[in-house]
Design an enzyme around this catalytic site. Structure first.
Site, short mmCIF file in Angstrom:
data_model
loop_
_atom_site.label_atom_id
_atom_site.label_comp_id
_atom_site.label_asym_id
_atom_site.label_seq_id
_atom_site.Cartn_x
_atom_site.Cartn_y
_atom_site.Cartn_z
N ALA A 59 16.73 10.63 19.11
CA ALA A 59 17.76 10.27 18.29
C ALA A 59 17.80 11.33 17.21
CB ALA A 59 17.15 9.07 17.68
N CYS B 88 29.42 21.98 26.32
CA CYS B 88 29.41 21.21 27.61
C CYS B 88 29.79 19.49 27.35
CB CYS B 88 27.78 21.35 28.41
SG CYS B 88 27.81 23.24 28.80
N THR C 107 32.39 24.66 35.29
CA THR C 107 32.69 22.96 35.67
C THR C 107 34.00 22.69 35.46
OG1 THR C 107 30.53 22.75 34.40
CG2 THR C 107 31.87 21.01 34.33
N ASP D 107 33.62 41.31 34.42
CA ASP D 107 34.43 40.45 33.35
C ASP D 107 35.34 41.15 33.00
OD1 ASP D 107 33.06 38.41 31.26
OD2 ASP D 107 34.78 39.69 30.48
#
Ligand code: UDX
Length: 429
Positions: free
Chosen positions: A252, A260, A121, A30
């Site tokens: 719901a 994301c 992603t 990192d």
């Protein structure tokens, strides 16, 4: 195998730790030196159930280490995973600058054949750009392969999801890296699908967008349930018994958030436009999600009338249960809307308060969930934490100035709440 993971966030740290847990030697890289120091000292910068003990165990057994040097990681590994952030841009496209920067640094460190795996992603066709970049910035004439290997970790269940994945997706341009990639994942005993890079990248966006679509679909059905006196939880139960539909992700509530779904939806919509295939249904998914929040705020203002100078208790700040992550949290968004209407807030979250303090100010943070209701004009449930189901309702009813409870995640039973004397409003029931 010797593996390197670049980026120790929610995806990189969990992935690296689980790789070590199944026996690989893993170097987590990192560029944030303080984060690396904290990890080396046994500190864990994020909350994920089961992660802390796994990190400690694998560091102690010498399979997991941390560094700020990409060169060190590349040199000592056969497979290098890129797990750096790909944040959304205001126009919905994806900021790939972290990916590009890491690709250049990897290129500068390659001196022998390496497999470079994109786990972040990314929009379809990013793998091609990573390969071009490495080729351009590689010093020596070395060989490498780029692989797409998207992650399917749910925050709050990331360790469990990775230790028992539904499937492992591997996208390749050539067969050369396939054997090594199978070696990485064989210990997880999960089905492995090997496909081309573009299909692998699309599987991720298409899966997340479909899950978001499922949530917006049940939220839209919830509104029809409210208008017709039906119960959306009964409808979801009946729908979910069809195994082609499935019961999960049919809850719901006040809508989806997190780092994301909103980002992946916007990115998929943007990509579709760019390739000339307008994805209208996904725009509708976003619209329904935004409308769900508006409807819930309206429920509160319709019941309380003027919110100015009213005190409202809010249980839940994280974007979902079992996580401390408050990025794009519907609960935070709800608090900010109530503040804009002039309400004073007393808030609690089992894990998310520290991270919330950076973005939600001028509210009273309350340590114990049962202390929130004191002196409030109403109580709101904003995140589906299981512990909120154990709320002391008798005490809550007494301590609220009026027994009004808005349940944005349908945690309680309407009949029970009415019996207890609450004015109880929920979603789709
Ligand atoms: C998601 C995907 O599930 C995961 O596979 C992918 O790798 C990353 O994105 P995550 O965003 O961590 O995971 O959480 P998820 O459990 O999917 O929930 C996202 C949001 O949807 C949360 O705000 C949650 O409260 C909401 N949600 C979820 C609903 O409103 N109803 C549901 O039925 C399920």
């Amino acid at each position: 195998m010797n593996l390197t993971i670049i980026g120790t966030g929610y995806v990189g740290l969990v992935t690296g730790t689980c790789f070590a847990e199944v026996g690989h030697r893993v170097i987590c890289v990192d560029n944030d030196a303080t984060k690396v120091e904290k990890l080396r000292a046994g500190g864990i910068p994020i909350y994920e159930p089961g992660l802390e003990e796994l990190v400690k165990k694998n560091v102690a057994e010498g399979r997991l280490s941390f560094t700020t040097s990409i060169a060190e990681g590349v040199e000592k590994s056969d497979v290098v995973f890129i797990a750096v952030p790909t944040p959304p841009q205001p126009d919905g496209s994806v900021d790939l600058s972290f990916i590009e920067k890491v690709a250049r640094e990897i290129a500068g460190a390659i001196t022998s054949y390496k497999i470079v795996v994109d786990k972040s992603t990314v929009p379809v066709r990013t793998g091609d750009k990573v390969a071009e970049t490495i080729k351009r910035y590689c010093k020596a004439k070395v060989e490498f392969d780029v692989v797409s290997n998207p992650e399917f970790l749910r925050e709050g269940f990331a360790v469990a999801d990775l230790m028992k994945p539904d499937r492992v997706v591997i996208g390749v341009h050539s067969q050369r890296p396939v054997a090594a990639m199978r070696d990485v994942y064989t210990p997880f005993n999960a089905p492995i699908i090997v496909t081309d890079i573009n299909s692998a990248e699309l599987i991720k966006h298409a899966s997340n967008s479909f899950l978001a679509l499922k949530i917006s679909y049940i939220n839209a059905v919830a509104n029809i349930c409210e208008a017709t006196g039906a119960n959306v939880q009964e409808v979801a139960a009946g729908m979910g018994m069809d195994e082609r539909i499935g019961r999960r992700f049919l809850n719901a509530g006040i809508g989806f958030g997190g780092s994301c779904f909103p980002k992946d939806l916007s990115a998929f919509i943007k990509i579709s436009e760019q390739v000339g295939c307008d994805f209208g249904i996904l725009k509708e998914v976003q619209k329904v999600n935004d409308a769900q929040m508006n409807r819930f705020v309206k429920k509160i203002t319709d019941t309380l009338w003027v919110l100015k100078d009213k005190t409202i208790g809010v249980l839940g700040l994280a974007f979902k249960q079992n996580t401390d992550d408050v990025r794009m949290s519907p609960a935070i968004e709800l608090c900010q809307r109530l503040q804009r209407e002039g309400a004073k807030l007393r808030v609690h979250d089992p894990k998310g308060m520290d991270k919330a303090k950076a973005i939600l100010t001028n509210v009273e943070y309350v340590e114990n969930m049962n202390d929130v209701a004191a002196g409030c004009d109403a109580l709101v449930i904003a995140t589906e934490w299981d512990e909120f189901k154990k709320l002391d309702l008798e005490r809550t009813r007494k301590e609220l100035t009026h027994p009004i409870l808005f349940d944005g995640r349908n945690l309680f039973d309407p009949a029970e709440m009415e019996r207890l004397g609450f004015i109880y409003k929920s979603v789709g029931r």
